[in-house]
Scaffold this motif. Structure first.
Motif, PDB file in Angstrom:
ATOM      1  N   ALA A 226     -10.850  12.395   7.899  1.00 51.48           N
ATOM      2  CA  ALA A 226     -10.961  13.848   7.767  1.00 51.48           C
ATOM      3  C   ALA A 226     -11.224  14.243   6.316  1.00 51.48           C
ATOM      4  O   ALA A 226     -12.009  15.157   6.040  1.00 51.48           O
ATOM      5  N   ALA A 227     -10.560  13.531   5.373  1.00 51.50           N
ATOM      6  CA  ALA A 227     -10.775  13.846   3.955  1.00 51.50           C
ATOM      7  C   ALA A 227     -12.223  13.543   3.572  1.00 51.50           C
ATOM      8  O   ALA A 227     -12.855  14.294   2.821  1.00 51.50           O
ATOM      9  N   VAL A 228     -12.770  12.443   4.121  1.00 58.79           N
ATOM     10  CA  VAL A 228     -14.172  12.103   3.842  1.00 58.79           C
ATOM     11  C   VAL A 228     -15.093  13.177   4.422  1.00 58.79           C
ATOM     12  O   VAL A 228     -16.048  13.621   3.773  1.00 58.79           O
TER      13      VAL A 228
ATOM     14  N   ILE B 272       1.018  12.425  -5.553  1.00 54.65           N
ATOM     15  CA  ILE B 272      -0.021  13.240  -4.891  1.00 54.65           C
ATOM     16  C   ILE B 272      -0.103  14.601  -5.579  1.00 54.65           C
ATOM     17  O   ILE B 272      -1.102  15.290  -5.487  1.00 54.65           O
ATOM     18  N   ARG B 273       0.973  14.975  -6.257  1.00 48.34           N
ATOM     19  CA  ARG B 273       1.087  16.281  -6.920  1.00 48.34           C
ATOM     20  C   ARG B 273       0.945  17.409  -5.914  1.00 48.34           C
ATOM     21  O   ARG B 273       0.211  18.375  -6.132  1.00 48.34           O
ATOM     22  N   SER B 274       1.599  17.221  -4.760  1.00 47.73           N
ATOM     23  CA  SER B 274       1.557  18.264  -3.745  1.00 47.73           C
ATOM     24  C   SER B 274       2.876  19.016  -3.764  1.00 47.73           C
ATOM     25  O   SER B 274       3.914  18.429  -4.092  1.00 47.73           O
TER      26      SER B 274
ATOM     27  N   LYS C 146      -5.411   8.511 -14.841  1.00 48.05           N
ATOM     28  CA  LYS C 146      -4.229   9.001 -15.563  1.00 48.05           C
ATOM     29  C   LYS C 146      -4.567  10.206 -16.429  1.00 48.05           C
ATOM     30  O   LYS C 146      -4.168  10.286 -17.595  1.00 48.05           O
ATOM     31  N   THR C 147      -5.400  11.091 -15.898  1.00 47.89           N
ATOM     32  CA  THR C 147      -5.813  12.263 -16.657  1.00 47.89           C
ATOM     33  C   THR C 147      -5.525  13.503 -15.827  1.00 47.89           C
ATOM     34  O   THR C 147      -6.184  13.732 -14.809  1.00 47.89           O
ATOM     35  N   GLY C 148      -4.563  14.276 -16.242  1.00 45.67           N
ATOM     36  CA  GLY C 148      -4.219  15.483 -15.493  1.00 45.67           C
ATOM     37  C   GLY C 148      -5.141  16.632 -15.838  1.00 45.67           C
ATOM     38  O   GLY C 148      -5.617  16.755 -16.971  1.00 45.67           O
ATOM     39  N   VAL C 149      -5.406  17.465 -14.838  1.00 49.68           N
ATOM     40  CA  VAL C 149      -6.103  18.738 -15.079  1.00 49.68           C
ATOM     41  C   VAL C 149      -5.027  19.818 -15.086  1.00 49.68           C
ATOM     42  O   VAL C 149      -4.248  19.929 -14.144  1.00 49.68           O
ATOM     43  N   THR C 150      -4.965  20.579 -16.171  1.00 51.80           N
ATOM     44  CA  THR C 150      -3.918  21.614 -16.237  1.00 51.80           C
ATOM     45  C   THR C 150      -4.420  22.950 -15.714  1.00 51.80           C
ATOM     46  O   THR C 150      -3.649  23.753 -15.204  1.00 51.80           O
TER      47      THR C 150
ATOM     48  N   ASP D 127       0.854  -1.197   0.000  1.00 51.13           N
ATOM     49  CA  ASP D 127       0.000   0.000   0.000  1.00 51.13           C
ATOM     50  C   ASP D 127       0.886   1.241   0.000  1.00 51.13           C
ATOM     51  O   ASP D 127       2.016   1.205   0.492  1.00 51.13           O
ATOM     52  N   ALA D 128       0.289   2.357  -0.457  1.00 55.87           N
ATOM     53  CA  ALA D 128       1.024   3.636  -0.421  1.00 55.87           C
ATOM     54  C   ALA D 128       0.953   4.252   0.973  1.00 55.87           C
ATOM     55  O   ALA D 128       0.943   5.471   1.112  1.00 55.87           O
ATOM     56  N   GLY D 129       0.853   3.444   1.995  1.00 53.37           N
ATOM     57  CA  GLY D 129       0.988   3.934   3.364  1.00 53.37           C
ATOM     58  C   GLY D 129      -0.287   3.937   4.186  1.00 53.37           C
ATOM     59  O   GLY D 129      -0.226   3.878   5.411  1.00 53.37           O
ATOM     60  N   VAL D 130      -1.449   4.024   3.552  1.00 55.85           N
ATOM     61  CA  VAL D 130      -2.692   4.121   4.337  1.00 55.85           C
ATOM     62  C   VAL D 130      -3.087   2.734   4.827  1.00 55.85           C
ATOM     63  O   VAL D 130      -3.491   1.883   4.039  1.00 55.85           O
ATOM     64  N   GLN D 131      -2.949   2.513   6.120  1.00 54.68           N
ATOM     65  CA  GLN D 131      -3.186   1.153   6.626  1.00 54.68           C
ATOM     66  C   GLN D 131      -3.917   1.128   7.955  1.00 54.68           C
ATOM     67  O   GLN D 131      -4.064   0.072   8.562  1.00 54.68           O
ATOM     68  N   ASP D 132      -4.384   2.292   8.408  1.00 61.58           N
ATOM     69  CA  ASP D 132      -5.070   2.349   9.706  1.00 61.58           C
ATOM     70  C   ASP D 132      -6.148   3.422   9.591  1.00 61.58           C
ATOM     71  O   ASP D 132      -5.863   4.610   9.734  1.00 61.58           O
TER      72      ASP D 132
HETATM   73  C1  LIG Z   1       2.420   7.472   3.394  1.00 62.03           C
HETATM   74  C2  LIG Z   1       1.059   7.865   3.889  1.00 62.03           C
HETATM   75  C3  LIG Z   1       0.455   7.146   4.903  1.00 62.03           C
HETATM   76  C4  LIG Z   1      -0.816   7.492   5.350  1.00 62.03           C
HETATM   77  N1  LIG Z   1      -1.435   6.704   6.283  1.00 62.03           N
HETATM   78  C5  LIG Z   1      -2.720   6.965   6.606  1.00 62.03           C
HETATM   79  C6  LIG Z   1      -3.443   6.070   7.454  1.00 62.03           C
HETATM   80  O1  LIG Z   1      -2.944   5.017   7.886  1.00 62.03           O
HETATM   81  N2  LIG Z   1      -4.729   6.396   7.776  1.00 62.03           N
HETATM   82  C7  LIG Z   1      -5.332   7.522   7.285  1.00 62.03           C
HETATM   83  O2  LIG Z   1      -6.509   7.754   7.596  1.00 62.03           O
HETATM   84  N3  LIG Z   1      -4.675   8.373   6.474  1.00 62.03           N
HETATM   85  C8  LIG Z   1      -3.387   8.123   6.123  1.00 62.03           C
HETATM   86  N4  LIG Z   1      -2.733   8.966   5.281  1.00 62.03           N
HETATM   87  C9  LIG Z   1      -3.362  10.225   4.885  1.00 62.03           C
HETATM   88  C10 LIG Z   1      -4.393  10.073   3.791  1.00 62.03           C
HETATM   89  O3  LIG Z   1      -3.914   9.214   2.788  1.00 62.03           O
HETATM   90  C11 LIG Z   1      -4.674  11.425   3.157  1.00 62.03           C
HETATM   91  O4  LIG Z   1      -4.900  12.404   4.139  1.00 62.03           O
HETATM   92  C12 LIG Z   1      -5.890  11.356   2.243  1.00 62.03           C
HETATM   93  O5  LIG Z   1      -5.725  10.351   1.269  1.00 62.03           O
HETATM   94  C13 LIG Z   1      -6.059  12.695   1.566  1.00 62.03           C
HETATM   95  O6  LIG Z   1      -7.065  12.612   0.611  1.00 62.03           O
HETATM   96  P1  LIG Z   1      -7.170  13.719  -0.504  1.00 62.03           P
HETATM   97  O7  LIG Z   1      -8.378  13.392  -1.285  1.00 62.03           O
HETATM   98  O8  LIG Z   1      -7.028  15.059   0.100  1.00 62.03           O
HETATM   99  O9  LIG Z   1      -5.863  13.596  -1.398  1.00 62.03           O
HETATM  100  P2  LIG Z   1      -5.201  12.404  -2.175  1.00 62.03           P
HETATM  101  O10 LIG Z   1      -5.618  11.094  -1.630  1.00 62.03           O
HETATM  102  O11 LIG Z   1      -3.761  12.753  -2.231  1.00 62.03           O
HETATM  103  O12 LIG Z   1      -5.836  12.523  -3.624  1.00 62.03           O
HETATM  104  C14 LIG Z   1      -5.590  13.624  -4.467  1.00 62.03           C
HETATM  105  C15 LIG Z   1      -5.508  13.082  -5.877  1.00 62.03           C
HETATM  106  O13 LIG Z   1      -5.609  14.158  -6.798  1.00 62.03           O
HETATM  107  C16 LIG Z   1      -4.675  13.945  -7.831  1.00 62.03           C
HETATM  108  N5  LIG Z   1      -4.355  15.242  -8.430  1.00 62.03           N
HETATM  109  C17 LIG Z   1      -3.761  16.301  -7.842  1.00 62.03           C
HETATM  110  N6  LIG Z   1      -3.637  17.308  -8.739  1.00 62.03           N
HETATM  111  C18 LIG Z   1      -4.178  16.874  -9.901  1.00 62.03           C
HETATM  112  C19 LIG Z   1      -4.343  17.452 -11.197  1.00 62.03           C
HETATM  113  N7  LIG Z   1      -3.952  18.689 -11.473  1.00 62.03           N
HETATM  114  N8  LIG Z   1      -4.937  16.703 -12.154  1.00 62.03           N
HETATM  115  C20 LIG Z   1      -5.380  15.444 -11.892  1.00 62.03           C
HETATM  116  N9  LIG Z   1      -5.247  14.846 -10.693  1.00 62.03           N
HETATM  117  C21 LIG Z   1      -4.643  15.555  -9.715  1.00 62.03           C
HETATM  118  C22 LIG Z   1      -3.479  13.318  -7.133  1.00 62.03           C
HETATM  119  O14 LIG Z   1      -2.659  12.665  -8.064  1.00 62.03           O
HETATM  120  C23 LIG Z   1      -4.179  12.381  -6.153  1.00 62.03           C
HETATM  121  O15 LIG Z   1      -4.438  11.141  -6.754  1.00 62.03           O
HETATM  122  C24 LIG Z   1      -1.459   8.631   4.795  1.00 62.03           C
HETATM  123  C25 LIG Z   1      -0.860   9.357   3.783  1.00 62.03           C
HETATM  124  C26 LIG Z   1       0.381   8.988   3.310  1.00 62.03           C
HETATM  125  C27 LIG Z   1       0.979   9.746   2.166  1.00 62.03           C
END
Ligand SMILES: Cc1cc2nc3c(=O)[nH]c(=O)nc-3n(C[C@H](O)[C@H](O)[C@H](O)COP(=O)(O)OP(=O)(O)OC[C@H]3O[C@@H](n4cnc5c(N)ncnc54)[C@H](O)[C@@H]3O)c2cc1C
Length: 446
Positions: free
Chosen positions: A431-433, A390-392, A216-220, A21-26
């Motif tokens: 929190a994101a939800v 994440i494109r952060s 796999k579709t970027g927004v510019t 996983d990319a880290g999210v596991q709890d």
């Molecule tokens: C290593 C790691 C471990 C974590 N562990 C946990 C955990 O165990 N439990 C937990 O609750 N949370 C965990 N988190 C935090 C959680 O994953 C994030 O807070 C949450 O996923 C944020 O959601 P989001 O929708 O804000 O952003 P994201 O999930 O980052 O989604 C944003 C998406 O938008 C896309 N995007 C950005 N810009 C553009 C663009 N211009 N065009 C198209 N697409 C774009 C990105 O590529 C990405 O896919 C972890 C995070 C990381 C990195």
């Protein structure tokens, strides 16, 4: 929230299948009325995924504590292990519990809308009904903790949870930290099959309702018409028209590169410019030819070094072959340490990753004896990896640093709404939800 498969070969050239996983596991927020439960209930999908309960272990400078998953058990264990601190522990946990109760009851009473968006009379009534939540806003967590607790190991235990939202616990408020205690009230969970299962489920729901997912579709950029949002332009140059855009892109780019030269209110623009990004991370996924004797989540503090280990295959054996484990090591990097990674030449980058990985694996070896000898495969993610996926900005993983202003879901640009980890609700799936529910209600409320 993504997972992928790797099939490294062992010393007998046999391919071994691991799911990483990319880290999210709890994942929290699955208690009654909590945001993720609310979302899954609304979608009629509460029972679709199989949620496996995650147990926590804290290893603070060699002291090992296996945390019970229930509140009474937690209080009892800590009061027994740290008997001289028992009155302080009870007082501290009592305060946390009251705030937690108010925060979640208050969330439901506000119908999953931000309190600041409610009509004024309703806001005032809310504050009367949920005084513990109302008073917690902006109150430093450390001040409350240190008022009750003196023992350094206990302070370490109660600070390590902050790793889920920041590299700097001193910046957290009670409103940031108290929801994390939900791991000992309603529990934390791992979706069987891997973190990817939750987004896959959401994609199915969207498509079932006629929505379209473009991977796999970027927004510019966002397109505008007469000062309001009109849609988005894709990297292909195609334009998708839309009267409403909800962006969960990095909070700075939503109002930066994506918005272009739009004339934002000066104060808002200035606040955005001053936003601090929060930590990036080193994330190491390891395929092990052994099964470590540890629960699914271990928080580690060794002096100044803090990191987390996740061991999800102990919950879900489908993630690794029998006798093997998919282990994940996460170490947060402060914003100032993340920046230099982005300017490294390819060879320097590989060297830096290797050096960091070696140091962290060695430290993890003090928790998982013999770790080094059992590694079949490992891969390392660093700030450039998070920048890419994440494109952060700076490869930050938690949206924005804690303890500062964050934008509201309703942007000053008509038709543009924001959601995700960069909002006031903070990082983490729960929190994101919640920010997504806020954004959805803001759109529906008009
Ligand atoms: C290593 C790691 C471990 C974590 N562990 C946990 C955990 O165990 N439990 C937990 O609750 N949370 C965990 N988190 C935090 C959680 O994953 C994030 O807070 C949450 O996923 C944020 O959601 P989001 O929708 O804000 O952003 P994201 O999930 O980052 O989604 C944003 C998406 O938008 C896309 N995007 C950005 N810009 C553009 C663009 N211009 N065009 C198209 N697409 C774009 C990105 O590529 C990405 O896919 C972890 C995070 C990381 C990195």
């Amino acid at each position: 929230m993504t997972s992928w498969v790797r099939k490294p070969r062992d010393r007998n050239r046999v391919a071994r299948r691991f799911v990483f996983d990319a880290g999210v596991q709890d994942i929290s927020g699955l208690g009654p009325g909590a945001p993720l439960s609310r979302l899954l209930n609304l979608l009629g999908e509460r029972e679709t995924l199989h949620w496996l309960p995650v147990r926590h272990r804290h290893v603070v400078d060699g002291v090992v504590i296996d945390m019970p998953r229930d509140w009474a058990g937690l209080e009892q264990l800590l009061c027994t292990r740290f008997a001289e601190e028992a009155p302080g522990i009870r007082a501290f946990l009592g305060e946390v519990r009251l705030i937690h109760r108010d925060l979640y009851a208050g969330m439901q009473a506000a119908r999953y809308r931000p309190i600041a968006q409610l009509p004024l009379a309703e806001q005032m009534q809310w504050r009367r009904l949920f005084p513990h939540a109302a008073n917690a806003a902006g109150r430093p967590y450390g001040e409350c903790l240190q008022r009750h607790i003196r023992n350094p190991t206990l302070l370490g235990i109660f600070s390590l949870l902050a790793e889920y939202v920041t590299d700097d616990p001193a910046r957290t408020s009670l409103t940031d930290m108290v929801p994390l205690f939900g791991y000992y009230i309603d529990g934390g969970f791992y979706p069987a099959g891997g973190a990817q299962k939750l987004p896959d489920l959401l994609c199915r729901v969207i498509e079932r309702h006629g929505g379209k997912i473009r991977l796999k579709t970027g927004v510019t950029r966002f397109t505008l018409c007469e000062g309001r949002i009109a849609g988005v332009e894709l990297t292909s140059g195609a334009v998708v028209h839309a009267p409403v855009v909800i962006s969960n892109a990095d909070v700075a780019s939503s109002h930066g590169t994506l918005l272009g030269t739009y004339d934002l209110p000066p104060r808002y623009r200035q606040r955005l410019r001053q936003l601090q990004r929060g930590p990036s991370a080193i994330l190491i996924n390891l395929g092990l030819a052994t099964v470590p004797d540890m629960p699914a989540r271990v928080f580690v503090k060794q002096g100044d070094l803090v990191f987390g280990l996740s061991n999800p295959s102990v919950l879900d054996p489908s993630l690794a072959p029998p006798g093997h484990a998919a282990l994940c090591l996460l170490h947060l990097l402060p914003e100032a340490e993340a920046g230099p990674w982005l300017g490294l030449a390819p060879a320097q980058y590989e060297q830096a990753k290797e050096a960091h990985a070696r140091r962290l694996i060695e430290a993890a070896g003090r928790v998982v004896p013999g770790l080094d000898r059992h590694i079949l495969h490992y891969e390392v993610a660093a700030p450039p990896t998070f920048l890419r996926y994440i494109r952060s900005e700076n490869g930050s993983i938690y949206g924005a640093a804690r303890g500062q202003w964050c934008p509201a879901v309703r942007s000053p640009v008509p038709g543009l709404f924001l959601a995700g980890a960069g909002m006031a609700t903070g990082p983490g799936v729960e929190a994101a939800v919640l920010s997504g529910l806020h954004a959805a209600h803001a759109v529906m409320d008009g």
